[in-house]
Enzyme design. Structure first.
Site, PDB file in Angstrom:
ATOM      1  N   PHE A  11       2.613  28.436  55.527  1.00  0.00           N
ATOM      2  CA  PHE A  11       1.302  28.610  56.067  1.00  0.00           C
ATOM      3  C   PHE A  11       0.246  28.337  55.188  1.00  0.00           C
ATOM      4  CE2 PHE A  11      -2.172  32.096  56.279  1.00  0.00           C
ATOM      5  CZ  PHE A  11      -2.940  31.546  57.217  1.00  0.00           C
ATOM      6  N   TYR A 149       7.719  42.976  45.636  1.00  0.00           N
ATOM      7  CA  TYR A 149       6.825  42.039  45.855  1.00  0.00           C
ATOM      8  C   TYR A 149       5.788  41.864  44.784  1.00  0.00           C
ATOM      9  CZ  TYR A 149       3.785  38.390  47.993  1.00  0.00           C
ATOM     10  OH  TYR A 149       3.030  37.372  48.233  1.00  0.00           O
TER      11      TYR A 149
END
Ligand code: UDP
Length: 330
Positions: A11, A149
């Site tokens: 993206f 993460y």
């Protein structure tokens, strides 16, 4: 310039590559996304200033060649998005930690400038708002996958500082819920695409929790300007910059904007966190950037109103023949 973009098929990476190509730069684009008509960069297939490499960030021989052949590295390749994190901690660690270590080591060898992309997840669930770049971090336990993460991106930041002390010109940006055309299930802030898809298909809009949680949704073209400023300004070297709008929007408010954009009002259903993500997932109530440093050093502020950004995202989504996220039922 000749620029290496890792994660160029994703993206943010594809928008960044578009930007450099439009400016007249040459881009070496690396991504594991196949090179075919579904690739966001396929529109540039006849542009001789783009070279696309479909491979892993961990292919050291290729990475050494790419870093040597280019003048600056924008390192975006990472395992992102909850779908890639929950249940896949080893993959997240391998790609995000080993991949970043390799990029930084090779860039240090070749003396290349590096821009490292990090995340607002670094702050975790810290109750202190807005998040400053040097604030304490508050994370959950290691048995909850989502925090891995944040941890891997924090390790990336540590490595950046380590290499910076050894002379590497590197800067870091942290993204806050970036959205816009091309944000699909691989993206890191999916709620806007999901709500638009649900509204377009006249399905109930699935709000997780009570919808009072907020996010600072930041439009992609604003973010690209910030990334490039952080990657090029001399004063940005050695620094971390929050790239986000300080404007908070609750998920309930987001539903209203999506309905206005799409032009009709599907029913809204409120679903439990466990129903969507399974047990052990924690949502974050608020996440707001302190934008002072980005304004001062990068001369950057996010300017796109949410209504405009959502309109652009809606236009893109309406033009997709297969809607992204189709297989996920909120
Ligand atoms: N969310 C929602 N419905 C969805 C997907 C997400 O209500 O279908 C909520 C989610 O619980 C979170 C917010 O929207 O509070 C933003 O979620 P997203 O996954 O977009 O980003 P992140 O949680 O990483 O900020």
């Amino acid at each position: 310039m000749k620029i290496l973009v890792t994660g160029a098929g994703g993206f943010i990476g594809s928008h960044l590559t578009d930007f450099f190509l439009a400016r007249g730069d040459s881009v070496f684009a690396l991504d594991s996304v196949p090179w075919d008509a579904r690739n966001y960069l396929w529109v540039h297939r006849d542009n001789h200033r783009l070279r696309y490499f479909c491979d892993s960030i961990l292919n050291e021989g290729l990475m050494r060649y790419l870093v040597r052949e280019t003048e600056a590295v924008y390192h975006l390749a990472a395992a992102v998005g909850l779908d890639n994190v929950i249940g896949q901690v080893l993959k997240v660690i391998e790609v995000n930690v080993r991949g970043t270590e390799l990029v930084l080591r090779l860039a240090a060898e070749q003396k290349r400038r590096v821009l490292f992309t990090s995340t607002s997840e670094i702050g975790g669930k810290s109750p202190k708002l807005p998040f400053r770049e040097d604030d304490d971090r508050v994370l959950g336990p290691t048995i909850v996958d989502r925090w891995v993460y944040s941890e891997t991106k924090a390790l990336g930041e540590y490595m950046c500082f380590g290499y910076h002390r050894a002379g590497l010109p590197v800067s870091i940006v942290r993204f806050f819920n970036v959205y816009g055309p091309r944000l699909d299930r691989e993206g890191s802030g999916r709620v806007i695409t999901r709500f638009l898809r649900q509204a377009l298909q006249n399905q109930p809009i699935a709000v997780i929790g009570d919808g009072k949680q907020t996010r600072c949704f930041t439009y992609i073209s604003d973010v690209i300007q910030g990334v490039v400023a952080a990657g090029e300004r001399p004063a940005a070297i050695g620094g971390i910059f929050n790239l986000g709008t300080p404007v908070e929007t609750s998920i309930n408010e987001l539903v209203e904007i999506v309905c206005k954009t799409v032009g009709h009002r599907p029913p809204v259903k409120y679903v439990g966190l466990d129903e969507v993500y399974g047990k052990g997932y924690e949502d974050i109530a608020r996440r707001v950037p302190d934008v002072e440093r980005a304004r001062r050093v990068l001369d950057w502020v996010a300017t796109t109103p949410l209504e405009i950004g959502i309109w652009e995202t809606f236009r893109w989504l309406s033009s997709c023949t297969v809607l992204p996220d189709d297989d996920i039922d909120g």
